[in-house]
Design a protein around this motif. Structure first.
Motif, PDB file in Angstrom:
ATOM      1  N   ALA A 275       6.919   9.265   3.762  1.00 44.77           N
ATOM      2  CA  ALA A 275       5.976   8.147   3.652  1.00 44.77           C
ATOM      3  C   ALA A 275       4.967   8.491   2.565  1.00 44.77           C
ATOM      4  CB  ALA A 275       5.262   7.914   4.987  1.00 44.77           C
ATOM      5  N   VAL A 276       4.771   7.551   1.643  1.00 38.71           N
ATOM      6  CA  VAL A 276       3.806   7.752   0.564  1.00 38.71           C
ATOM      7  C   VAL A 276       2.841   6.580   0.512  1.00 38.71           C
ATOM      8  CG1 VAL A 276       5.417   9.128  -0.824  1.00 38.71           C
ATOM      9  CG2 VAL A 276       5.243   6.671  -1.241  1.00 38.71           C
ATOM     10  N   LYS A 277       1.629   6.866   0.057  1.00 35.10           N
ATOM     11  CA  LYS A 277       0.665   5.790  -0.213  1.00 35.10           C
ATOM     12  C   LYS A 277       0.417   5.774  -1.705  1.00 35.10           C
ATOM     13  CE  LYS A 277      -3.554   8.468   0.554  1.00 35.10           C
ATOM     14  NZ  LYS A 277      -4.795   8.550   1.306  1.00 35.10           N
ATOM     15  N   TYR A 278       0.180   4.588  -2.226  1.00 30.98           N
ATOM     16  CA  TYR A 278      -0.053   4.436  -3.649  1.00 30.98           C
ATOM     17  C   TYR A 278      -1.405   5.044  -4.017  1.00 30.98           C
ATOM     18  CZ  TYR A 278       3.483   0.793  -2.900  1.00 30.98           C
ATOM     19  OH  TYR A 278       4.602   0.099  -2.529  1.00 30.98           O
ATOM     20  N   ARG A 279      -1.419   5.851  -5.071  1.00 28.56           N
ATOM     21  CA  ARG A 279      -2.656   6.410  -5.611  1.00 28.56           C
ATOM     22  C   ARG A 279      -3.041   5.681  -6.890  1.00 28.56           C
ATOM     23  NH1 ARG A 279      -5.722   8.750  -2.405  1.00 28.56           N
ATOM     24  NH2 ARG A 279      -6.442  10.315  -3.843  1.00 28.56           N
ATOM     25  N   ALA A 280      -2.035   5.225  -7.639  1.00 25.54           N
ATOM     26  CA  ALA A 280      -2.296   4.485  -8.875  1.00 25.54           C
ATOM     27  C   ALA A 280      -1.166   3.494  -9.098  1.00 25.54           C
ATOM     28  CB  ALA A 280      -2.404   5.440 -10.062  1.00 25.54           C
ATOM     29  N   ILE A 281      -1.559   2.218  -9.192  1.00 22.90           N
ATOM     30  CA  ILE A 281      -0.615   1.150  -9.485  1.00 22.90           C
ATOM     31  C   ILE A 281      -1.379   0.097 -10.285  1.00 22.90           C
ATOM     32  CG2 ILE A 281      -1.047   0.115  -7.219  1.00 22.90           C
ATOM     33  CD1 ILE A 281       1.777  -1.105  -7.342  1.00 22.90           C
ATOM     34  N   ASP A 282      -0.779  -0.404 -11.332  1.00 23.96           N
ATOM     35  CA  ASP A 282      -1.398  -1.446 -12.132  1.00 23.96           C
ATOM     36  C   ASP A 282      -1.705  -2.646 -11.237  1.00 23.96           C
ATOM     37  OD1 ASP A 282      -1.738  -2.541 -15.080  1.00 23.96           O
ATOM     38  OD2 ASP A 282      -0.728  -4.098 -13.895  1.00 23.96           O
ATOM     39  N   GLU A 283      -2.897  -3.190 -11.350  1.00 21.37           N
ATOM     40  CA  GLU A 283      -3.318  -4.295 -10.481  1.00 21.37           C
ATOM     41  C   GLU A 283      -2.415  -5.523 -10.615  1.00 21.37           C
ATOM     42  OE1 GLU A 283      -5.451  -4.572  -7.875  1.00 21.37           O
ATOM     43  OE2 GLU A 283      -5.634  -2.413  -8.108  1.00 21.37           O
ATOM     44  N   SER A 284      -1.975  -5.840 -11.818  1.00 18.02           N
ATOM     45  CA  SER A 284      -1.082  -6.998 -11.963  1.00 18.02           C
ATOM     46  C   SER A 284       0.278  -6.698 -11.331  1.00 18.02           C
ATOM     47  CB  SER A 284      -0.935  -7.412 -13.429  1.00 18.02           C
ATOM     48  OG  SER A 284      -0.332  -6.389 -14.184  1.00 18.02           O
TER      49      SER A 284
ATOM     50  N   GLU B  50       1.134   9.449  -3.252  1.00 20.13           N
ATOM     51  CA  GLU B  50       0.859  10.707  -2.564  1.00 20.13           C
ATOM     52  C   GLU B  50       1.644  10.738  -1.251  1.00 20.13           C
ATOM     53  OE1 GLU B  50      -2.859  12.995  -0.388  1.00 20.13           O
ATOM     54  OE2 GLU B  50      -3.267  11.298  -1.704  1.00 20.13           O
ATOM     55  N   VAL B  51       2.313  11.852  -0.999  1.00 17.26           N
ATOM     56  CA  VAL B  51       3.055  12.021   0.252  1.00 17.26           C
ATOM     57  C   VAL B  51       2.051  12.165   1.398  1.00 17.26           C
ATOM     58  CG1 VAL B  51       4.669  13.480   1.540  1.00 17.26           C
ATOM     59  CG2 VAL B  51       5.031  13.086  -0.916  1.00 17.26           C
ATOM     60  N   VAL B  52       2.200  11.306   2.417  1.00 15.66           N
ATOM     61  CA  VAL B  52       1.301  11.359   3.570  1.00 15.66           C
ATOM     62  C   VAL B  52       2.015  11.801   4.848  1.00 15.66           C
ATOM     63  CG1 VAL B  52      -0.360   9.704   2.646  1.00 15.66           C
ATOM     64  CG2 VAL B  52       1.564   8.872   4.012  1.00 15.66           C
TER      65      VAL B  52
ATOM     66  N   GLY C  89       0.782  -1.243   0.000  1.00 17.78           N
ATOM     67  CA  GLY C  89       0.000   0.000   0.000  1.00 17.78           C
ATOM     68  C   GLY C  89       0.802   1.276   0.000  1.00 17.78           C
ATOM     69  N   GLY C  90       2.126   1.172   0.254  1.00 19.35           N
ATOM     70  CA  GLY C  90       2.926   2.391   0.295  1.00 19.35           C
ATOM     71  C   GLY C  90       4.402   2.105   0.521  1.00 19.35           C
ATOM     72  N   ILE C  91       5.163   3.194   0.552  1.00 25.40           N
ATOM     73  CA  ILE C  91       6.616   3.110   0.713  1.00 25.40           C
ATOM     74  C   ILE C  91       7.071   4.173   1.704  1.00 25.40           C
ATOM     75  CG2 ILE C  91       8.846   3.409  -0.468  1.00 25.40           C
ATOM     76  CD1 ILE C  91       7.513   2.392  -3.011  1.00 25.40           C
ATOM     77  N   PHE C  92       8.086   3.824   2.489  1.00 26.54           N
ATOM     78  CA  PHE C  92       8.731   4.744   3.417  1.00 26.54           C
ATOM     79  C   PHE C  92      10.191   4.824   2.981  1.00 26.54           C
ATOM     80  CE2 PHE C  92      10.928   5.371   7.568  1.00 26.54           C
ATOM     81  CZ  PHE C  92      10.359   6.593   7.912  1.00 26.54           C
ATOM     82  N   PHE C  93      10.671   6.040   2.662  1.00 26.48           N
ATOM     83  CA  PHE C  93      12.025   6.164   2.155  1.00 26.48           C
ATOM     84  C   PHE C  93      12.734   7.387   2.719  1.00 26.48           C
ATOM     85  CE2 PHE C  93       9.294   8.306  -0.913  1.00 26.48           C
ATOM     86  CZ  PHE C  93       9.984   9.461  -1.242  1.00 26.48           C
ATOM     87  N   GLU C  94      14.054   7.381   2.596  1.00 27.19           N
ATOM     88  CA  GLU C  94      14.891   8.504   3.016  1.00 27.19           C
ATOM     89  C   GLU C  94      15.246   9.318   1.784  1.00 27.19           C
ATOM     90  OE1 GLU C  94      19.378   8.706   4.391  1.00 27.19           O
ATOM     91  OE2 GLU C  94      18.119   7.797   5.946  1.00 27.19           O
TER      92      GLU C  94
END
Length: 104
Positions: free
Chosen positions: A77-86, A62-64, A13-18
């Motif tokens: 921290a970002v959450k996915y707004r659009a990602i291909d389902e496959s 989107e940056v959350v 659902g998202g990524i946390f990065f530096e």
């Protein structure tokens, strides 16, 4: 422009990065993530001997949350707004393989 970041945590659902770049909450980012074993997975089955062509996983996120890590570095921290389902399905399989747990 291309910027390289250090991913600290990735989920389905998202990524946390530096980052050296500071972002604002609600900023929209186009992420291109290179996963070495990405091409081994394809629509539900595993291809043992195939080499990765290094095509990136593309996600609009989107940056959350933004926190200062230390001088000149930020945790984003970002959450996915659009990602291909496959692609999301493949990402879940890779996470499950490496972590044994899939978080949403």
């Amino acid at each position: 422009s291309f910027k390289e970041y250090s991913i600290k945590y990735v989920s389905a659902g998202g990524i946390f990065f530096e980052s050296c770049e500071v972002y604002k909450k609600n900023d929209i980012l186009l992420l291109e993530i290179y996963i070495p074993e990405w091409d081994k997975y394809n629509i539900g089955f595993y291809k043992e001997k195939q080499n990765s062509s290094l095509k990136p996983l593309r996600i609009i996120a989107e940056v959350v949350r933004v926190n200062t890590a230390y001088i000149g570095k930020y945790y984003i921290a970002v959450k996915y707004r659009a990602i291909d389902e496959s692609d999301k399905s493949i990402l879940k399989k890779i996470i499950n393989k490496h972590l044994g747990v899939i978080k949403q």
